[in-house]
Write an enzyme that holds these catalytic residues in place. Structure first.
Site, mmCIF file in Angstrom:
data_model
loop_
_atom_site.group_PDB
_atom_site.id
_atom_site.type_symbol
_atom_site.label_atom_id
_atom_site.label_comp_id
_atom_site.label_asym_id
_atom_site.label_seq_id
_atom_site.Cartn_x
_atom_site.Cartn_y
_atom_site.Cartn_z
ATOM 1 N N SER A 187 -9.266 2.894 3.358
ATOM 2 C CA SER A 187 -8.345 3.521 2.424
ATOM 3 C C SER A 187 -7.510 2.530 1.609
ATOM 4 O O SER A 187 -6.858 2.922 0.639
ATOM 5 C CB SER A 187 -7.404 4.468 3.186
ATOM 6 O OG SER A 187 -6.603 3.752 4.123
ATOM 7 N N SER B 202 -9.584 0.514 7.601
ATOM 8 C CA SER B 202 -9.053 0.670 6.249
ATOM 9 C C SER B 202 -8.591 -0.614 5.578
ATOM 10 O O SER B 202 -8.385 -0.631 4.367
ATOM 11 C CB SER B 202 -7.882 1.666 6.259
ATOM 12 O OG SER B 202 -8.344 2.970 6.476
ATOM 13 N N LYS C 152 0.849 -1.197 0.000
ATOM 14 C CA LYS C 152 0.000 0.000 0.000
ATOM 15 C C LYS C 152 0.879 1.239 0.000
ATOM 16 O O LYS C 152 1.864 1.321 0.749
ATOM 17 C CB LYS C 152 -0.909 -0.034 1.224
ATOM 18 C CG LYS C 152 -1.870 1.150 1.344
ATOM 19 C CD LYS C 152 -2.740 0.994 2.582
ATOM 20 C CE LYS C 152 -3.635 2.195 2.832
ATOM 21 N NZ LYS C 152 -4.459 2.034 4.049
#
Length: 467
Positions: free
Chosen positions: A146, A170, A71
């Protein structure tokens, strides 16, 4: 070399086993992964940086040769590290983190960075830097966030697993939206994955999004901090004992879930009862939801304000309006207006909530709720150009179950148990006491065995399109 769809159907452990038997090389796994990314990423926009440098000396670990994504909230040496922000669009991570070194030692091969919302602040993966990441189950729907890029890449079969991190849901929320397994370890369970610390960072746990429970369990074992209390190791088997499971459906903001989510929840309660567990409805912990929401975003705003101050000093030029998204600026302005008491007030608010949650749940092994109160929203619903108050209102309607576990610091997971016909996947959320990762993973294995999801592929995935 195996064809694209055949390899895409395999989880990380299965790909590593192929590599260990010599049926496929690490280079072939890497090239096949790049081919899958090239085939679908232009449509889905899950991967924001592609590493096309072939693996040279892959470590002989349990994931040896397996391609994965990191990520873009997290640094990976030599790759762009934008954090979804125009402010860091050209930033490159100079060194590797302890977390990254563990993943390299396990034999994982980083093929790139996955998309996120700016600094991981919003629950939808659409930024002014990278554009929109699309949910492979329905291109008009958000991948949420996210860690939306990581979830989309796994759901589409681009990689078997992807790193994610979770400050308020997230990891778990995108896993739910994309029909995947998303696990959040306890606070301080794993080695450090960042270079800096903050109150917002203290809420965040790093792990992965995966198709299989065993990939997630192995990933945890290779990133676990050896000094952590009650080591977990590699959990391999379903739980054998019956659990006492507390459950509720009302969110921290006092909302009940949409009918489709409620149906999925009822099916899950029936499944758990069928498996012999005792499921007991209880009143939700009486936390002050609005205060927790405000404290959470004050802590986030304080972290970003610190970034802005650091960049101002380093560059000698103030951060410009166009370098951050409107929502991000509003969070910074809010914490500045609150003044010096912002973090002390937020910490005190968190401490009250932890006490209430612990008292309400300590008599139970596990807590069950939905992961989201609504189905995944349409793209634009949580756009970062909308006003702060509207974004907080919309977020509060859907995201009301997962943040409390970050505040408490306990492990939690979203399990892809429900795939309504014609709809998007709906994950169910489970949490346990701090340090009880093994219990949760054992339950996850049992649920995976009872309601297998490994062959549930999104319409816009490699197996669905290229078989």
């Amino acid at each position: 070399m195996k064809d694209l769809a055949s390899l895409a159907r395999l989880d990380g452990i299965a790909q590593a086993e192929l590599c260990a038997r010599g049926e496929v090389s690490a280079e072939e796994l890497f090239e096949a992964c790049l081919a899958r990314i090239d085939a679908l990423n232009p449509l889905l926009r899950a991967v924001v940086t592609v590493n096309r440098e072939p693996p040279r000396a892959v470590k002989p670990g349990p994931f040896s040769g397996v391609p994965f994504l990191v990520k873009d909230a997290t640094p990976w040496q030599g790759l762009r590290w934008s954090m979804g922000s125009r402010l860091f669009a050209k930033n490159v991570a100079p060194t590797q983190t302890p977390y990254g070194r563990r993943l390299e030692a396990a034999g994982l091969v980083c093929v790139g960075k996955s998309a996120l919302s700016e600094f991981g602040l919003l629950g939808s993966t659409e930024t002014l830097l990278e554009g929109v990441t699309h949910n492979p189950w329905d291109l008009s729907r958000s991948a949420t966030g996210s860690s939306g890029g990581s979830a989309v890449a796994v759901a589409a079969g681009l990689v078997p697993l992807a790193h994610a991190n979770d400050g308020g849901g997230s990891t778990r929320i995108p896993a739910s939206a994309c029909g995947l397994f998303g696990f959040k370890p306890s606070r301080e369970r794993t080695v450090m994955a960042s270079f800096a610390t903050s109150d917002f960072g203290d809420l965040t746990s790093d792990h992965c999004i995966s198709r299989s429970v065993r990939d997630s369990a192995l990933f945890l074992s290779v990133t676990e901090d050896p000094t952590a209390a009650k080591p977990v190791g590699f959990v391999r088997e379903p739980i054998r004992r019956k659990l006492r499971i507390a459950t509720w459906t009302r969110t921290m903001m006092g909302e009940e879930p949409e009918p489709s989510v409620r149906r999925a929840y009822d099916e899950t309660v029936a499944l758990l009862t069928e498996l012999g567990h005792h499921v007991e409805p209880i009143a939700p912990p009486a936390v002050d939801g609005p205060a927790l929401r405000d404290a959470f975003f004050l802590v986030a705003g304080a972290a970003i304000a610190g970034v802005v101050e650091t960049m101002d000093r380093m560059r000698g030029v103030p951060v410009q309006t166009e370098e951050l998204e409107p929502f991000t600026w509003e969070l910074v302005e809010k914490v500045q207006a609150f003044g010096a008491d912002a973090l002390p007030w937020s910490r005190a608010t968190f401490a009250k909530a932890v006490k209430v949650y612990d008292e309400a749940t300590r008599a139970y092994d596990v807590v069950l709720t939905p992961t989201l109160a609504t189905e995944p929203w349409r793209i634009g619903h949580l756009s970062p150009v909308l006003k702060r108050e509207e974004l907080l209102r919309r977020t509060a309607r859907s995201v009301g179950y997962t943040p409390i576990q970050n505040i408490v610091g306990c492990p939690a997971m979203s399990v892809p148990l429900c795939f309504p016909e014609g709809g998007l996947p709906i994950g169910m959320h489970f949490a346990a006491a701090r340090g009880e990762e093994a219990l949760l993973l054992g339950l996850a294995y049992q649920l995976e065995e009872a309601r297998p999801w490994k062959d549930r592929w999104a319409p816009y995935s490699i197996p669905a399109l290229f078989s």
